[in-house]
Design a protein around this motif. Structure first.
Motif: not given
Lengths: 219, 355
Positions: A3, A5, A7, A18, A47-49, B158-160, B174-175, B177-178, B181-182, B185, B205, B207, B209-211
């Protein structure tokens, strides 16, 4: 997936980050065995996004070309897509006509070298117009220097298209139609002649001349 | 006596309205040798500091009582409406309230509402300190103990930013959150991160499940035995509704007219043909539809979405996934951005004047 920095809240999108870009082409799928591990991962991710909606200028037909669409968007003024697309179609038709005329007039030996497909002519002409290295203005010690800098692919493509369009708008005779001017310029660029290719060469020469300042670049 | 003399002084000061002035307080009766202390008293001590109190806090007992009242009230409401109290859902409650308290107010949020207290009272953090005022968590004085404790512990996904805020019941920038995430990782790249697998999974996250959960419209048959399906589509303010009939010859009728009359522009007609061309069934179907609202491009987009959705019932599972990946099944969320006050338009600002 890193991600950034920076923004920028101004250029936001209605989609959440996503969402992946759609792929409207109809071509046959490459079989599983020939895919590299990254491509397999990308397929899994797809397939998942969730996927964004396809744009209204994209179709699955063979005539749909992302490069041509980009060029049409750049030519468009005040949102008049109809006019821009019309000009583009007329340009491609003019290129085809000129090339076919040339084909019929030339002797049999030279006929094979003449490219009649307007899409190939466009792609090749654009390639010939893309600069390899660009200049960036860097301020150091009160003076600003033009520093040679590598360009990204997007930037190169953008510069080539921009030069073509400005060249056709400004430097041609007022009474000729845009499609005529464009087709002349594209055919010249296809043969590595013309003002746009000259401009690219000038930029390269400037970059070569400013080689000494190349170490001013820190990125 | 000194004490009553004090009171007298205080009453005189009150009478003349001089708040904020020094005056002597002394417990002369008990310890006469103590020096007289000057204590500054101002109205800020006895008036309630509204700004510092923050948003209104509700105790856990209050919320529990509200929940109890809600359950009892729900049963009463069901009895009033003559329905079964056991199977009374939230939709039934909304319906009954709208019936019993009809409101002509335009603002939907101003109308009478009866919902579970968890949805009405905002979520708050529980009291963070014990009876003596000592905080439970060792990171309490950072002000954002949940956030900082995350950074110390391992694991992530990575949740929003909004989802993490909801999870933590705290605001993060925002800072932050970033940065979060860093660090997450970095953590995943270390060996033995699998030890904290379950914690990492908490931030996984959602997501996974099958989209490809798109509703496939049911295939219906008309009296002649021809299969057809009905679907809707929307784009900007355009609404479209179509019937896709099998064993046809590629005729497209929109609002009673041929599509060549409706869409003289090639781009719009290409959009109509896009889903059929993608699956290779161009000449197989007859399309009959109606569309209203917005402009020609949006109407074409709405029709395209409707055609893709109707096509799902004629096509296999693998094809559905391919259609989805072509971007044909997503409703385009882009709408016209509103004009803001103090600006010329949505983005354009007035001329900037230095002075």
């Amino acid at each position: 997936m890193c991600v950034s920095l920076s923004l920028c809240l101004v250029r936001w999108s209605r989609y959440n980050p996503y969402y992946l870009d759609p792929d409207p082409s109809k071509d046959a799928r490459v079989p599983e065995s020939e895919l590299s591990p990254e491509e397999k991962e990308l397929q899994e991710l797809k397939t998942v996004s969730p996927i964004k909606a396809a744009l209204s200028s994209d179709t699955s037909s063979a005539f749909n070309d992302p490069l041509i669409s980009k060029f049409i968007n750049m030519m468009m003024q005040d949102g008049n897509k109809i006019l821009a697309r019309g000009i583009m179609t007329q340009t491609l038709e003019t290129i085809k006509r000129k090339q076919v005329e040339k084909y019929h007039k030339s002797p049999a030996a030279k006929r094979e070298e003449i490219e009649c497909n307007p899409y190939t002519v466009f792609h090749q002409a654009l390639e010939n117009c893309k600069p390899i290295i660009g200049l960036a203005s860097v301020q150091k010690g009160g003076k600003s220097y033009q520093v040679p800098v590598p360009l990204t692919d997007n930037r190169r493509r953008f510069l080539a298209m921009k030069w073509l369009i400005t060249e056709c708008r400004d430097n041609k005779h007022r009474r000729t139609h845009m499609y005529e001017k464009l087709s002349q310029e594209l055919l010249a660029a296809f043969a590595n002649e013309g003002n746009v290719v000259k401009r690219k060469h000038d930029l390269h020469k400037m970059a070569e001349a400013n080689r000494a300042y190349a170490h001013y670049r820190w990125w | 006596m000194a004490a009553s003399g004090c009171r007298g002084v205080r009453s005189i000061l009150w009478k003349y309205g001089s708040c904020g002035k020094n005056f002597c307080v002394s417990r002369s009766k008990t310890v006469p040798q103590l020096p007289v202390r000057q204590i500054c008293v101002s109205s800020s001590l006895w008036k309630k500091n509204l700004a510092a109190a923050g948003p209104q806090k509700f105790t856990q007992e209050f919320i529990d009582k509200q929940v109890e009242e809600f359950e009892v009230g729900k049963r009463h409401l069901a009895n009033m409406m003559g329905e079964d109290p056991e199977t009374f859902t939230q939709e039934d409650i909304d319906r009954s309230i709208a019936y019993l308290f009809p409101s002509g107010l335009f603002e939907k949020r101003a109308r009478p509402v009866m919902k579970h207290p968890d949805e009405i009272f905002p979520k708050q953090t529980a009291i963070q300190w014990d009876a003596e005022g000592r905080p439970f968590h060792f990171l309490f004085y950072t002000g954002r103990q949940s956030y900082y404790s995350l950074l110390l512990l391992t694991g992530s996904r990575w949740l929003l930013k909004e989802e993490i805020e909801e999870y933590l019941v705290e605001n993060i920038s925002d800072h932050d959150y970033v940065r979060l995430i860093q660090l997450m990782e970095k953590l995943l790249s270390m060996p033995y991160c699998s030890l904290e697998e379950e914690f990492i999974l908490k931030f996984r996250k959602q997501l996974e499940a099958q989209s490809s959960k798109h509703e496939i419209p049911a295939l219906q048959y008309d009296p002649q035995g021809v299969a057809f399906s009905v679907a809707d589509g929307r784009r900007k303010t355009a609404k479209a509704s179509i019937t896709l009939r099998d064993s046809g010859s590629g005729n497209i009728t929109i609002n009673g007219r041929n599509y060549l009359h409706c869409f003289p522009l090639l781009q719009d007609r290409e959009q109509l043909m896009f889903p059929l061309h993608f699956v290779g069934m161009l000449g197989r179907f007859d399309i009959e539809g109606s569309v209203e609202g917005s402009g020609h491009s949006a109407q074409a987009g709405a029709l395209r979405l409707a055609i893709s959705r109707a096509l799902l019932s004629f096509v296999s599972e693998g094809e559905v996934e391919r259609i989805r990946q072509a971007g044909l099944l997503t409703a385009d969320p882009r709408i016209r951005e509103r004009k803001k006050p103090g600006q010329e338009g949505a983005r354009k600002k007035f001329t900037w004047k230095k002075r």
